[in-house]
Design a protein around this motif. Structure first.
Motif, PDB file in Angstrom:
ATOM      1  N   GLY A 165       0.799  -1.225   0.000  1.00  0.00           N
ATOM      2  CA  GLY A 165       0.000   0.000   0.000  1.00  0.00           C
ATOM      3  C   GLY A 165       0.826   1.266   0.000  1.00  0.00           C
ATOM      4  N   VAL A 166       2.155   1.112  -0.127  1.00  0.00           N
ATOM      5  CA  VAL A 166       3.038   2.276  -0.033  1.00  0.00           C
ATOM      6  C   VAL A 166       3.588   2.616  -1.413  1.00  0.00           C
ATOM      7  N   VAL A 167       3.492   3.892  -1.776  1.00  0.00           N
ATOM      8  CA  VAL A 167       4.108   4.338  -3.023  1.00  0.00           C
ATOM      9  C   VAL A 167       5.183   5.366  -2.681  1.00  0.00           C
ATOM     10  N   VAL A 168       6.386   5.125  -3.193  1.00  0.00           N
ATOM     11  CA  VAL A 168       7.483   6.083  -3.051  1.00  0.00           C
ATOM     12  C   VAL A 168       7.855   6.490  -4.467  1.00  0.00           C
ATOM     13  N   THR A 169       7.698   7.773  -4.812  1.00  0.00           N
ATOM     14  CA  THR A 169       7.859   8.172  -6.208  1.00  0.00           C
ATOM     15  C   THR A 169       8.289   9.637  -6.324  1.00  0.00           C
ATOM     16  N   ASP A 170       8.960   9.939  -7.433  1.00  0.00           N
ATOM     17  CA  ASP A 170       9.289  11.340  -7.732  1.00  0.00           C
ATOM     18  C   ASP A 170       8.169  11.996  -8.533  1.00  0.00           C
ATOM     19  N   ASP A 171       7.187  11.199  -8.922  1.00  0.00           N
ATOM     20  CA  ASP A 171       6.123  11.669  -9.805  1.00  0.00           C
ATOM     21  C   ASP A 171       4.939  12.154  -8.952  1.00  0.00           C
ATOM     22  N   ARG A 172       4.767  13.485  -8.894  1.00  0.00           N
ATOM     23  CA  ARG A 172       3.748  14.059  -8.022  1.00  0.00           C
ATOM     24  C   ARG A 172       2.349  13.574  -8.401  1.00  0.00           C
ATOM     25  N   SER A 173       2.081  13.439  -9.710  1.00  0.00           N
ATOM     26  CA  SER A 173       0.721  13.023 -10.092  1.00  0.00           C
ATOM     27  C   SER A 173       0.482  11.557  -9.741  1.00  0.00           C
ATOM     28  N   ALA A 174       1.538  10.727  -9.783  1.00  0.00           N
ATOM     29  CA  ALA A 174       1.376   9.327  -9.358  1.00  0.00           C
ATOM     30  C   ALA A 174       1.098   9.263  -7.855  1.00  0.00           C
ATOM     31  N   ALA A 175       1.749  10.131  -7.090  1.00  0.00           N
ATOM     32  CA  ALA A 175       1.515  10.179  -5.640  1.00  0.00           C
ATOM     33  C   ALA A 175       0.070  10.590  -5.355  1.00  0.00           C
ATOM     34  N   LEU A 176      -0.417  11.586  -6.083  1.00  0.00           N
ATOM     35  CA  LEU A 176      -1.804  12.040  -5.904  1.00  0.00           C
ATOM     36  C   LEU A 176      -2.792  10.957  -6.316  1.00  0.00           C
ATOM     37  N   ALA A 177      -2.470  10.248  -7.404  1.00  0.00           N
ATOM     38  CA  ALA A 177      -3.374   9.197  -7.897  1.00  0.00           C
ATOM     39  C   ALA A 177      -3.477   8.067  -6.867  1.00  0.00           C
ATOM     40  N   HIS A 178      -2.338   7.682  -6.255  1.00  0.00           N
ATOM     41  CA  HIS A 178      -2.363   6.619  -5.245  1.00  0.00           C
ATOM     42  C   HIS A 178      -3.218   7.049  -4.050  1.00  0.00           C
ATOM     43  N   ALA A 179      -3.064   8.318  -3.652  1.00  0.00           N
ATOM     44  CA  ALA A 179      -3.842   8.824  -2.515  1.00  0.00           C
ATOM     45  C   ALA A 179      -5.337   8.774  -2.830  1.00  0.00           C
ATOM     46  N   ALA A 180      -5.701   9.134  -4.058  1.00  0.00           N
ATOM     47  CA  ALA A 180      -7.116   9.146  -4.442  1.00  0.00           C
ATOM     48  C   ALA A 180      -7.684   7.723  -4.414  1.00  0.00           C
ATOM     49  N   GLU A 181      -6.861   6.758  -4.833  1.00  0.00           N
ATOM     50  CA  GLU A 181      -7.288   5.352  -4.837  1.00  0.00           C
ATOM     51  C   GLU A 181      -7.531   4.833  -3.425  1.00  0.00           C
ATOM     52  N   CYS A 182      -6.677   5.278  -2.477  1.00  0.00           N
ATOM     53  CA  CYS A 182      -6.738   4.737  -1.113  1.00  0.00           C
ATOM     54  C   CYS A 182      -7.818   5.397  -0.265  1.00  0.00           C
ATOM     55  N   GLY A 183      -8.099   6.669  -0.534  1.00  0.00           N
ATOM     56  CA  GLY A 183      -9.035   7.391   0.332  1.00  0.00           C
ATOM     57  C   GLY A 183      -8.297   8.077   1.457  1.00  0.00           C
ATOM     58  N   ARG A 184      -8.049   7.334   2.558  1.00  0.00           N
ATOM     59  CA  ARG A 184      -7.348   7.916   3.705  1.00  0.00           C
ATOM     60  C   ARG A 184      -5.886   7.474   3.652  1.00  0.00           C
ATOM     61  N   VAL A 185      -4.982   8.436   3.634  1.00  0.00           N
ATOM     62  CA  VAL A 185      -3.562   8.097   3.507  1.00  0.00           C
ATOM     63  C   VAL A 185      -2.717   8.834   4.535  1.00  0.00           C
ATOM     64  N   VAL A 186      -1.504   8.319   4.735  1.00  0.00           N
ATOM     65  CA  VAL A 186      -0.486   9.042   5.486  1.00  0.00           C
ATOM     66  C   VAL A 186       0.557   9.501   4.468  1.00  0.00           C
ATOM     67  N   VAL A 187       0.794  10.813   4.424  1.00  0.00           N
ATOM     68  CA  VAL A 187       1.848  11.366   3.560  1.00  0.00           C
ATOM     69  C   VAL A 187       3.006  11.730   4.473  1.00  0.00           C
ATOM     70  N   GLU A 188       4.195  11.258   4.148  1.00  0.00           N
ATOM     71  CA  GLU A 188       5.298  11.556   5.067  1.00  0.00           C
ATOM     72  C   GLU A 188       6.582  11.915   4.350  1.00  0.00           C
ATOM     73  N   GLU A 189       7.511  12.449   5.127  1.00  0.00           N
ATOM     74  CA  GLU A 189       8.799  12.837   4.534  1.00  0.00           C
ATOM     75  C   GLU A 189       9.587  11.579   4.177  1.00  0.00           C
ATOM     76  N   PHE A 190      10.393  11.680   3.140  1.00  0.00           N
ATOM     77  CA  PHE A 190      11.216  10.564   2.679  1.00  0.00           C
ATOM     78  C   PHE A 190      12.392  10.378   3.627  1.00  0.00           C
ATOM     79  N   LEU A 191      12.609   9.130   4.053  1.00  0.00           N
ATOM     80  CA  LEU A 191      13.744   8.812   4.922  1.00  0.00           C
ATOM     81  C   LEU A 191      14.832   8.179   4.073  1.00  0.00           C
TER      82      LEU A 191
END
Ligand code: AMP
Length: 416
Positions: free
Chosen positions: A152-178
């Protein structure tokens, strides 16, 4: 001691081998188990996430200890149902298993316990997700709030892919990259006392060089020659004990296996995630090195007597496991293919089944099996694990060729 083991993957096969090798364990019943587990345990069919069904089976099989492998039964309350029958169970309550079942709950506990982790926001709509993504910048990390079997985790440089994953999941945690190499630390605990196992490293991405999508895990090794000497003590002090104390304070003590996933960043170890059970495939390598009898250890955690348990003993050398996955994994694994060469010591079954009719061993899941081997050092263990996997026949199968390679070559460095 009679043990009922719940689950049927590679982790459970490794647990079954460890339990069966404990002289204090007289019988292992596995539900539902798999064809590999069948060589050391009696198999029983059960719906593993049905609390009443598992509790009834524990009573019927006269289990002295129930060991719950996967996360879904824990989150569904199987441990609570078994405990209510007065049977010792290794695995946290549903309430405590929320540490894995909800990324947002885990973040809340970490914040309250002052545990070092990535800064994060819980987001439920596009506007708040976009704000969080822009605050942290790329690479973007977006996590589904619920259970997603490591996918269920997406790590990406692609902002629209990050937004698309969030839309698919509904409730998400967005966090800083470690940024930094990852460590999996397993801790056996009765809620208060806690014993760390050997740190291990797993390989989450499907492709060599950590490319492609996240999976349930494609291989692992232990111990970690590159880990700083004080790492385990530091994590016990700064992460494990504060987290266990916070859960006790909330009236949800955590007894079972606390899995701490860490990134070794320039600023020190940071928690990426908690899981409420043994990790798969790290369990295969950690248990291959554990000399202490497994049944007694898990029973002590299940009965609140871990403080009296003797210190753990470990074998010298190293262990490596390499996962053989089905064609199409992780997106659309193909199943039903005949497997050859799997009847050897060190082959751990994960997604296998017996074909109706002829009883042939066939693939029945994305991660089909693992080759697990020990050796005098990491290089020897790695060669032996690959020799095992190379001896298995499965049409279209895939495996990573670089498990433990960077560690063998001394190429792993901690930033900063
Ligand atoms: P999780 O399910 O939270 O363990 O995430 C799966 C994988 O995604 C982890 O093992 C990491 O490789 C990666 N990941 C998760 N969170 C982060 C983060 N904050 N920074 C970098 N990588 C991450």
């Amino acid at each position: 001691m009679r043990v009922l083991l719940v689950g049927g993957g590679g982790r459970e096969h490794a647990l079954a081998l460890g339990l069966a090798a404990d002289p204090a364990v007289s019988a292992v019943v596995a539900a539902p188990g798999n064809p590999g587990i069948a060589s050391v345990a009696e198999l029983r069919a059960v719906s593993a996430s049905d609390p009443a069904a598992v509790a009834a089976l524990a009573v019927e099989t006269a289990a002295d200890l129930v060991v719950i492998g996967p996360e879904a039964p824990l989150v569904a309350g199987v441990a609570d149902a078994v405990r209510a029958k007065g049977i010792a169970v290794f695995g946290p309550s549903a309430e405590a298993a929320r540490l894995e079942g909800s990324k947002a709950f885990a973040k809340d506990v970490m914040t309250a316990a002052n545990v070092p982790t990535a800064r994060a926001y819980v987001c439920v709509d596009e506007a708040s997700t976009a704000r969080a993504l822009d605050e942290f910048g790329a690479p973007y990390v977006v996590k589904d709030d619920g259970l997603a079997a490591g996918k269920g985790v997406v790590v990406t440089d692609d902002r629209s892919a990050a937004l698309a994953h969030a839309a698919e999941c509904g409730r998400v945690v967005v966090e800083e990259f470690l940024d930094g190499p990852e460590v999996s630390l397993f801790v056996v605990t009765d809620g208060e006392a806690a014993l760390p196992l050997l740190p291990a490293q797993d390989f989450k991405r499907i492709g060599d060089g950590d490319t492609g999508p996240n999976t349930g895990g494609m291989g692992a090794y232990a111990p970690l020659p590159w880990a700083p000497p004080g790492l385990v003590d530091e994590v016990m002090r700064d992460v494990v004990h504060p987290t266990l104390a916070e859960l006790r304070r909330r009236g949800a003590p955590f007894a079972g296996l606390l899995y701490v996933g860490l990134a070794m960043t320039a600023a020190g170890p940071r928690v990426i995630e908690f899981n409420a059970r043994f990790g798969d495939p790290e369990t295969q390598v950690v248990l291959a090195l554990l000399e202490t009898p497994l049944g007694g250890l898990l029973h002590a955690a299940a009965t609140g007597t871990l403080a009296e348990h003797p210190p753990l003993r470990w074998r010298d050398g190293a262990a490596v496991t390499v996962v053989l996955a089905a064609q199409g994994y992780p997106a659309a694994p193909r199943t039903g293919d005949v497997i050859t060469g799997a009847d050897r010591e060190g082959i751990i079954h994960a997604g296998t089944a017996r074909r109706a009719g002829d009883g042939a061993l066939v693939s029945a899941g994305g991660r089909v099996l693992c080759g697990t081997a020990t050796g005098v050092d990491l290089a020897a263990a790695r060669d032996a694990a690959y020799a095992l996997v190379d001896g298995v026949g499965l049409a279209g199968s895939q495996h990573r060729t670089d498990i433990a390679a960077a560690a063998v070559d001394g190429r792993i460095t901690i930033p900063g």
